[in-house]
Design an enzyme around this catalytic site. Structure first.
Site, short mmCIF file in Angstrom:
data_model
loop_
_atom_site.label_atom_id
_atom_site.label_comp_id
_atom_site.label_asym_id
_atom_site.label_seq_id
_atom_site.Cartn_x
_atom_site.Cartn_y
_atom_site.Cartn_z
N GLY A 185 0.80 -9.40 0.40
CA GLY A 185 -0.32 -9.59 1.34
C GLY A 185 -0.68 -11.06 1.42
O GLY A 185 -1.85 -11.44 1.52
N GLY B 40 -3.01 -12.50 4.28
CA GLY B 40 -4.30 -11.88 4.59
C GLY B 40 -5.44 -12.85 4.29
O GLY B 40 -5.21 -14.03 3.98
N ASP C 204 7.88 -4.72 1.83
CA ASP C 204 7.05 -3.57 2.14
C ASP C 204 6.68 -2.94 0.80
O ASP C 204 7.56 -2.41 0.10
CB ASP C 204 7.87 -2.60 3.01
CG ASP C 204 7.11 -1.33 3.31
OD1 ASP C 204 5.97 -1.18 2.80
OD2 ASP C 204 7.65 -0.48 4.04
N TYR D 72 -10.72 4.32 1.97
CA TYR D 72 -10.50 3.03 1.32
C TYR D 72 -11.11 3.04 -0.09
O TYR D 72 -10.46 2.68 -1.07
CB TYR D 72 -11.15 1.95 2.19
CG TYR D 72 -11.07 0.54 1.67
CD1 TYR D 72 -9.87 -0.17 1.67
CD2 TYR D 72 -12.21 -0.11 1.20
CE1 TYR D 72 -9.82 -1.47 1.21
CE2 TYR D 72 -12.16 -1.41 0.74
CZ TYR D 72 -10.97 -2.09 0.75
OH TYR D 72 -10.92 -3.38 0.30
N LYS E 266 -9.44 3.09 -3.88
CA LYS E 266 -9.80 2.05 -4.85
C LYS E 266 -10.21 2.69 -6.19
O LYS E 266 -9.82 2.21 -7.25
CB LYS E 266 -10.94 1.17 -4.32
CG LYS E 266 -10.54 0.22 -3.18
CD LYS E 266 -9.56 -0.85 -3.63
CE LYS E 266 -9.36 -1.93 -2.57
NZ LYS E 266 -8.16 -2.77 -2.85
N1 SER Z 1 -14.45 -6.42 2.90
C1 SER Z 1 -14.01 -5.09 2.63
C2 SER Z 1 -14.31 -4.19 3.76
O1 SER Z 1 -15.39 -4.29 4.30
C3 SER Z 1 -14.65 -4.56 1.37
O2 SER Z 1 -13.74 -4.52 0.35
O3 SER Z 1 -13.53 -3.37 4.08
#
Ligand code: SER
Length: 313
Positions: free
Chosen positions: A8, A11, A50, A139, A143
């Protein structure tokens, strides 16, 4: 950390971390891996990888004699809601692949967790490290699972994996991704380019935030700390600044007096409302000496001045 791989790499975090790692460890010792994006003028070792393909990651590690991975490849909160299956594949299975390679090749790993591990049942103020983790986003779910997997690989296989729950990170070098806290970056582009901004969060929506330079320094500091100092193998809480959109707007208006903001909360408001307002990071301070440098005023000035230069405005 002699030979480093960053996934990444282009990013929001990777773009700045790669530059700092190159500065500290030498360009020849940092391999920047991207999924497909053409990074343009990148000066350094570039690879395509990937992270959902374990063989590809392993081949890269062997090719370059890698001993440390900063595994940053991932899809942010808003993007993940658009395609939960892809989010799980990249965010969780991608991590699992990296940890497996780390186990086989004896690598040290950094992986970012997030304030997204928290949810509506978590205390909102000065949120502790050990607390209720019941996130409402895929998400956040990935995590929480990822944090536990890191701890498992440390306990079971001795993988030296270290992690930080990043708050909303604000940097100017890379374009902001598809996240909830990213409004705090978009707003600067709007202030500089248009003089007005439609804010997706209501005034008073406090979120934990941090200027990118602090996040990069903290990340490297954690990775350089003696292993005996690392008592947390899930993920460390890390606190920088806590602010609401209206407070950020007032700061920006000191630099752009006519800056206009219209508040039109959208679906990201519910995500923001499920996250804490401020974070207790006493473990990071105690274990490896974490201390942030940038307040809201300093961050605003840095973001504004650097973006203006970048945008040639
Ligand atoms: N900045 C991220 C988000 O808002 C938080 O980990 O998805």
């Amino acid at each position: 950390m002699k030979k480093i791989l960053v996934t990444g790499a282009f990013g929001l975090v990777g773009t700045e971390l790669v530059l700092e790692l190159q500065k500290r460890y030498g360009k020849e010792n940092v391999v920047a891996a991207a999924h497909s994006k053409n990074p343009g003028e990148f000066d350094g070792i570039l690879e395509q990888a990937d992270v959902t393909n374990p063989e590809e990651v392993k081949a890269l590690v062997k090719k370059h004699g890698i001993d440390t991975i900063f595994h940053l490849a991932g899809i942010l909160s808003v993007g993940s809601e658009k395609n939960p299956a892809a989010a799980w594949e990249v965010n969780f299975n991608g991590l699992k692949n990296i940890l497996n390679v780390a186990k086989d090749e004896k690598l040290k790993v950094f992986w970012p967790s997030s304030i997204a591990v928290f949810g509506p049942t978590t205390p909102k103020e000065n949120t502790p490290l050990h607390t209720s983790l019941e996130p409402t986003t895929i998400y956040g779910v990935a995590k929480v699972a990822g944090e536990l997997l890191c701890q498992y690989y440390f306990n079971r296989y001795g993988v030296d994996v270290r992690s930080i729950r990043y708050p909303g990170l604000n940097g100017w070098r890379a374009d902001p991704g598809d996240g909830t806290t990213e409004y705090a970056i978009h707003i600067f582009y709007a202030a500089i380019k248009e003089g007005k901004y439609v804010c997706p969060l209501k005034p008073g929506t406090y979120l934990p935030m941090m200027y990118m330079d602090d996040a990069i320094n903290g990340t490297i500091q954690l990775m350089e700390a003696d292993p005996s100092k690392i008592t947390i193998r899930t993920s460390y809480n890390l606190s920088g600044i806590s602010f609401a959109p209206d407070e950020l707007v007032s700061e920006i208006q000191k630099l752009v007096p006519n800056f206009q903001v219209f508040y039109e909360p959208n679906h990201t408001q519910a995500i923001a409302d499920s996250w804490p307002k401020s974070i207790d990071d006493s473990d990071a301070r105690k274990d490896w000496g974490w201390e942030p440098k940038f307040g809201l005023e300093e961050m605003t000035k840095e973001m504004f001045d650097n973006l203006k230069k970048k945008l040639k405005m």
